[in-house]
Design a protein around this motif. Structure first.
Motif, PDB file in Angstrom:
ATOM      1  N   ASP A  72       0.946  -1.430  -0.102  1.00  0.00           N
ATOM      2  CA  ASP A  72      -0.015   0.031  -0.051  1.00  0.00           C
ATOM      3  C   ASP A  72       0.775   1.135  -0.147  1.00  0.00           C
ATOM      4  O   ASP A  72       0.600   2.305  -0.683  1.00  0.00           O
ATOM      5  N   THR A  75       2.017   1.801  -3.293  1.00  0.00           N
ATOM      6  CA  THR A  75       0.985   2.372  -4.144  1.00  0.00           C
ATOM      7  C   THR A  75       0.893   4.060  -4.102  1.00  0.00           C
ATOM      8  O   THR A  75       0.642   4.634  -5.065  1.00  0.00           O
ATOM      9  N   LYS A 241      -9.598   0.567   1.299  1.00  0.00           N
ATOM     10  CA  LYS A 241      -8.260   0.033   0.962  1.00  0.00           C
ATOM     11  C   LYS A 241      -7.530   1.175   0.122  1.00  0.00           C
ATOM     12  O   LYS A 241      -7.781   2.358   0.006  1.00  0.00           O
ATOM     13  N   THR A 243      -6.315   2.170  -3.085  1.00  0.00           N
ATOM     14  CA  THR A 243      -6.168   1.938  -4.503  1.00  0.00           C
ATOM     15  C   THR A 243      -6.165   3.204  -5.361  1.00  0.00           C
ATOM     16  O   THR A 243      -6.295   4.512  -4.660  1.00  0.00           O
ATOM     17  N   GLN A 244      -5.997   3.209  -6.580  1.00  0.00           N
ATOM     18  CA  GLN A 244      -6.097   4.307  -7.290  1.00  0.00           C
ATOM     19  C   GLN A 244      -7.148   5.485  -7.400  1.00  0.00           C
ATOM     20  O   GLN A 244      -7.186   6.484  -7.073  1.00  0.00           O
TER      21      GLN A 244
END
Length: 296
Positions: A72, A75, A241, A243-244
């Motif tokens: 993460d 990311t 979460k 995420t993009q």
């Protein structure tokens, strides 16, 4: 950091007394897990300066929970590398990525010392996400511990007695009194030595300010629609979460909050209210501080 360098270069211009509108503002927003405790995953922040009556961004960053997984964190870092910071031309053009603790000490800490506004929409939620522990405050509210150190003898974390706590006392469902403690900046070298203490933080909850101005309860979404801000809240259900889509959603929330800060400032300045916007708690506050205030 850019923030530190900027404040140091402008140190002579920092206010000695508390101005109605601070020259600087830190605007931040947190994303959380969807577990019962809603603990922090990550958040976005912007460092803004007041120019010609508007707060403009000079620095943008991401902060994350120290316990966030390596995947993460990667990311978040990849997003920061791939996107240009949404700042003024002379601002820092890269998105910084900090741990929660670094954000607290190097961003919020500097903001407090510069008497900058610390701005959120629904501040109680966001401030409690970046806390590592809490105690019951003397006023019956919550005393949030934002900084800790590890005792080398026991290995257990202890509150950092040289960093301010944030105290939140809810008055009702729409309003809370938020202030910081003022501990010493450092340990005195000799007995009786006088040391400087932290200044009081200036917390500005836009949800509370809009309630004071209009006697209406807004969400970030409804407020942005009402004030027709340039950025509008993205229609997205948080997943907890990294995420993009989640990152873009969080980033846009901060952009919305900056726009809303400027819109609220424009309306606030129409009225002859003497105290700053961080002192407004409800409609009664505006009436007490203005002899001919008209609320639309």
């Amino acid at each position: 950091t850019c923030l530190l360098e900027y404040l140091e270069s402008n140190e002579r211009h920092l206010p000695l007394a508390e101005a109605k509108w601070s020259d600087f503002a830190i605007i931040f927003d947190c994303e959380s897990r969807i577990t019962t405790d809603q603990s922090l995953t990550f958040g976005f922040w912007r460092f803004c300066e007041l120019r010609h009556g508007q707060y403009v961004a000079l620095e943008e960053g991401i902060f994350h929970d120290e316990e966030l997984g390596l995947k993460d964190i990667k990311t978040l870092r990849e997003f920061a590398r791939s996107e240009k910071a949404d700042t003024e031309d002379e601002g820092y053009d890269r998105i910084r990525v900090y741990s929660r603790s670094k954000f607290v000490t190097e961003v919020l800490g500097l903001a407090i010392q510069a008497k900058a506004f610390i701005v959120c929409f629904n501040a109680g939620f966001d401030l409690s996400r970046i806390a590592v522990d809490w105690k019951t405050a003397k006023n019956g509210g919550w005393s949030l511990i934002l900084s800790q150190w590890r005792d080398p003898k026991t290995g257990k974390p202890k509150p950092n007695k040289f960093f301010p706590r944030t105290v939140i006392k809810a008055l009702n469902s729409k309003t809370s009194i938020i202030h910081s403690t003022r501990p010493p900046l450092f340990e005195p070298k000799t007995k009786g030595e006088k040391v400087k203490h932290w200044p009081g933080a200036r917390f500005l909850d836009l949800r509370t300010l809009l309630w004071a101005l209009r006697n209406r309860s807004y969400s970030l979404n409804s407020a942005c629609k009402e004030f027709k801000t340039a950025h509008q809240k993205i229609d997205h259900k948080p997943t907890g979460k990294v995420t993009q889509e989640e990152i873009e959603y969080a980033r846009e929330d901060v952009a919305c909050t900056v726009d809303l800060l400027n819109a609220a400032k424009q309306e606030f300045d129409l009225h002859p209210i003497k105290p700053g916007p961080d002192r407004m708690l409800d409609r009664k506050s505006t009436r007490l501080n203005s002899s001919h205030l008209v609320i639309s």
